[in-house]
Design a protein around this motif. Structure first.
Motif, PDB file in Angstrom:
ATOM      1  N   ILE A 273      37.672  32.501  42.117  1.00  0.00           N
ATOM      2  CA  ILE A 273      36.553  31.922  42.867  1.00  0.00           C
ATOM      3  C   ILE A 273      35.277  31.935  42.027  1.00  0.00           C
ATOM      4  O   ILE A 273      34.523  30.953  41.986  1.00  0.00           O
ATOM      5  CB  ILE A 273      36.354  32.687  44.192  1.00  0.00           C
ATOM      6  CG1 ILE A 273      37.560  32.440  45.113  1.00  0.00           C
ATOM      7  CG2 ILE A 273      35.062  32.262  44.879  1.00  0.00           C
ATOM      8  CD1 ILE A 273      37.587  33.313  46.345  1.00  0.00           C
ATOM      9  N   ASP A 274      35.032  33.048  41.326  1.00  0.00           N
ATOM     10  CA  ASP A 274      33.833  33.155  40.487  1.00  0.00           C
ATOM     11  C   ASP A 274      33.840  32.124  39.362  1.00  0.00           C
ATOM     12  O   ASP A 274      32.778  31.702  38.887  1.00  0.00           O
ATOM     13  CB  ASP A 274      33.725  34.558  39.891  1.00  0.00           C
ATOM     14  CG  ASP A 274      33.353  35.607  40.935  1.00  0.00           C
ATOM     15  OD1 ASP A 274      32.949  35.206  42.048  1.00  0.00           O
ATOM     16  OD2 ASP A 274      33.493  36.811  40.645  1.00  0.00           O
ATOM     17  N   SER A 275      35.049  31.699  38.954  1.00  0.00           N
ATOM     18  CA  SER A 275      35.143  30.719  37.866  1.00  0.00           C
ATOM     19  C   SER A 275      34.911  29.294  38.350  1.00  0.00           C
ATOM     20  O   SER A 275      34.836  28.368  37.544  1.00  0.00           O
ATOM     21  CB  SER A 275      36.527  30.808  37.216  1.00  0.00           C
ATOM     22  OG  SER A 275      37.516  30.224  38.057  1.00  0.00           O
ATOM     23  N   GLY A 276      34.826  29.119  39.674  1.00  0.00           N
ATOM     24  CA  GLY A 276      34.664  27.784  40.234  1.00  0.00           C
ATOM     25  C   GLY A 276      35.963  27.133  40.651  1.00  0.00           C
ATOM     26  O   GLY A 276      35.978  25.976  41.084  1.00  0.00           O
ATOM     27  N   ALA A 277      37.074  27.872  40.543  1.00  0.00           N
ATOM     28  CA  ALA A 277      38.365  27.329  40.968  1.00  0.00           C
ATOM     29  C   ALA A 277      38.391  27.169  42.487  1.00  0.00           C
ATOM     30  O   ALA A 277      37.706  27.895  43.219  1.00  0.00           O
ATOM     31  CB  ALA A 277      39.496  28.248  40.519  1.00  0.00           C
ATOM     32  N   PHE A 278      39.173  26.210  42.948  1.00  0.00           N
ATOM     33  CA  PHE A 278      39.300  25.959  44.386  1.00  0.00           C
ATOM     34  C   PHE A 278      40.644  26.493  44.862  1.00  0.00           C
ATOM     35  O   PHE A 278      41.699  26.128  44.325  1.00  0.00           O
ATOM     36  CB  PHE A 278      39.193  24.462  44.672  1.00  0.00           C
ATOM     37  CG  PHE A 278      39.241  24.132  46.132  1.00  0.00           C
ATOM     38  CD1 PHE A 278      38.137  24.354  46.947  1.00  0.00           C
ATOM     39  CD2 PHE A 278      40.400  23.623  46.704  1.00  0.00           C
ATOM     40  CE1 PHE A 278      38.184  24.066  48.300  1.00  0.00           C
ATOM     41  CE2 PHE A 278      40.453  23.328  48.055  1.00  0.00           C
ATOM     42  CZ  PHE A 278      39.339  23.553  48.855  1.00  0.00           C
ATOM     43  N   ILE A 279      40.618  27.377  45.867  1.00  0.00           N
ATOM     44  CA  ILE A 279      41.850  27.953  46.424  1.00  0.00           C
ATOM     45  C   ILE A 279      42.374  27.020  47.513  1.00  0.00           C
ATOM     46  O   ILE A 279      41.791  26.907  48.590  1.00  0.00           O
ATOM     47  CB  ILE A 279      41.592  29.357  47.013  1.00  0.00           C
ATOM     48  CG1 ILE A 279      40.897  30.264  45.996  1.00  0.00           C
ATOM     49  CG2 ILE A 279      42.910  29.969  47.493  1.00  0.00           C
ATOM     50  CD1 ILE A 279      41.704  30.563  44.776  1.00  0.00           C
ATOM     51  N   ASN A 280      43.477  26.334  47.223  1.00  0.00           N
ATOM     52  CA  ASN A 280      44.067  25.417  48.207  1.00  0.00           C
ATOM     53  C   ASN A 280      44.873  26.139  49.273  1.00  0.00           C
ATOM     54  O   ASN A 280      44.952  25.688  50.417  1.00  0.00           O
ATOM     55  CB  ASN A 280      44.980  24.407  47.503  1.00  0.00           C
ATOM     56  CG  ASN A 280      44.207  23.445  46.636  1.00  0.00           C
ATOM     57  OD1 ASN A 280      43.143  22.981  47.028  1.00  0.00           O
ATOM     58  ND2 ASN A 280      44.726  23.153  45.454  1.00  0.00           N
ATOM     59  N   GLY A 281      45.493  27.243  48.884  1.00  0.00           N
ATOM     60  CA  GLY A 281      46.336  27.936  49.856  1.00  0.00           C
ATOM     61  C   GLY A 281      46.819  29.270  49.326  1.00  0.00           C
ATOM     62  O   GLY A 281      47.000  29.453  48.119  1.00  0.00           O
ATOM     63  N   LEU A 282      47.002  30.205  50.245  1.00  0.00           N
ATOM     64  CA  LEU A 282      47.554  31.519  49.917  1.00  0.00           C
ATOM     65  C   LEU A 282      48.458  31.926  51.074  1.00  0.00           C
ATOM     66  O   LEU A 282      48.004  32.050  52.210  1.00  0.00           O
ATOM     67  CB  LEU A 282      46.442  32.550  49.719  1.00  0.00           C
ATOM     68  CG  LEU A 282      46.901  33.974  49.370  1.00  0.00           C
ATOM     69  CD1 LEU A 282      47.501  34.008  47.965  1.00  0.00           C
ATOM     70  CD2 LEU A 282      45.734  34.954  49.472  1.00  0.00           C
ATOM     71  N   SER A 283      49.734  32.100  50.793  1.00  0.00           N
ATOM     72  CA  SER A 283      50.686  32.443  51.848  1.00  0.00           C
ATOM     73  C   SER A 283      51.738  33.385  51.288  1.00  0.00           C
ATOM     74  O   SER A 283      51.917  33.483  50.068  1.00  0.00           O
ATOM     75  CB  SER A 283      51.358  31.182  52.398  1.00  0.00           C
ATOM     76  OG  SER A 283      52.042  30.487  51.364  1.00  0.00           O
ATOM     77  N   GLU A 284      52.420  34.088  52.193  1.00  0.00           N
ATOM     78  CA  GLU A 284      53.492  34.970  51.738  1.00  0.00           C
ATOM     79  C   GLU A 284      54.569  34.149  51.031  1.00  0.00           C
ATOM     80  O   GLU A 284      54.986  33.100  51.524  1.00  0.00           O
ATOM     81  CB  GLU A 284      54.102  35.727  52.913  1.00  0.00           C
ATOM     82  CG  GLU A 284      53.231  36.868  53.425  1.00  0.00           C
ATOM     83  CD  GLU A 284      53.955  37.714  54.445  1.00  0.00           C
ATOM     84  OE1 GLU A 284      54.050  38.937  54.244  1.00  0.00           O
ATOM     85  OE2 GLU A 284      54.414  37.146  55.449  1.00  0.00           O
TER      86      GLU A 284
END
Length: 303
Positions: A273-284
């Motif tokens: 996140i600090d690098s400017g990346a976009f998190i599209n999804g996080l799941s098990e």
């Protein structure tokens, strides 16, 4: 929930050898259930008990509301190593079984044609003697005979054996159609990728004991592992996270991150996140059935 099979504390001994030890599981009506295990784990013995070919030494086993064997006419069965009369043609063999089951000539011929079409054996091959059939063609005839009586409970032992990839897909479609029609299917197979696609639940049998069983979706959830989908992450940061934090790329462009990764999952997410990346999804993350089986059985070889 209506059960088509109930097994409680089922054991089977042959002399001093225990083939099955306190096996317990249920199969709901209308479901597709897989049994997996290594060679010699006890799968074939369990199938023989379910069909009434053997009697349990201890425990309770009920099939379609009765004792094993009581309702055999309502069961379809494909053995792992079926035997056929080599001088029959495929059509003659299915027609013979249809007439032996009590169908009149016209109905027997109609059911035979229906089954040959269902298994892609209605063409020229149906008129050839089975002595000249390939392993895959014999397997298709075996599947046809297992479905002859429109069974409500279908037991398939290694049904994908000998089938080419196209025929394997056809068989998966047949199984899906049977399930849609209300049938319950029990499958033993070493080709776990097929079971992963078609089974609602699975049981792992190891050295005569069921060591894990449950719904497919819940069993394959990989606790402590997460699937991460991101965009616009700096390549250098990704390389560092792979090298230092155990971030693992997947074949489809996502990443797997472990809860116990060096620095922790939260630290990896913060760096992205600090690098400017976009998190599209996080799941098990979800294991494959092969991965689940190997992780379940590994470490138990000495038991």
């Amino acid at each position: 929930m209506e059960l088509i099979l109930e097994a409680s504390g089922v054991s089977k001994k042959f002399g001093g050898k225990t083939a099955l030890d306190e096996v317990s599981f249920n199969i709901p009506r209308g479901s597709t259930f897989g049994i997996i295990g290594r060679n010699g784990a006890g799968k074939t013995t369990l199938i023989k008990l379910i069909l009434g070919f053997l009697r349990p030494t201890n425990g309770k086993l009920r099939v379609i509301g009765g004792r094993p064997g009581d309702n055999f006419a309502r069961i379809g069965y494909l053995p792992e190593f079926p035997n056929y009369h080599p001088l029959f043609t495929g059509r003659e063999y299915i027609l013979y079984l249809a007439e032996m089951s009590g169908l009149k000539s016209e109905a027997a011929a109609s059911r035979t044609q229906e089954l040959l079409e269902m298994t892609a054996m209605a063409g020229e091959a149906s008129g050839r003697r089975m002595a000249n059939y390939s392993k895959g063609m014999l397997q298709k005839i075996g599947i046809a005979q297992a479905l002859l009586n429109s069974p409500e409970f279908v037991v398939l032992d290694e049904p994908f054996s000998g089938l080419d990839p196209f025929a394997q897909k056809e068989l998966r479609d047949i199984i899906s159609t049977l399930k849609s029609g209300g049938a319950t299917i029990l499958i033993c197979s070493h080709i776990l990728s097929h079971l992963e696609k078609i089974c609602d639940a699975v049981a792992v049998i190891h050295k005569g004991r069921i060591i894990r069983h449950g719904g497919m979706a819940s069993l394959l959830v990989s606790r402590g592992r997460y699937r991460l989908s991101i965009d616009n992450a700096p390549a250098r940061l990704i390389a560092d996270l792979i090298e230092k934090c155990g971030l693992a790329p997947t074949a489809d462009g996502a990443y797997i991150v472990e809860e116990k990764s060096p620095g922790g999952k939260e630290a990896i997410l913060k760096a992205l996140i600090d690098s400017g990346a976009f998190i599209n999804g996080l799941s098990e993350a979800r294991m494959t059935l092969d991965e689940f089986f190997n992780s379940t059985v590994s470490g138990r070889e000495g038991e």
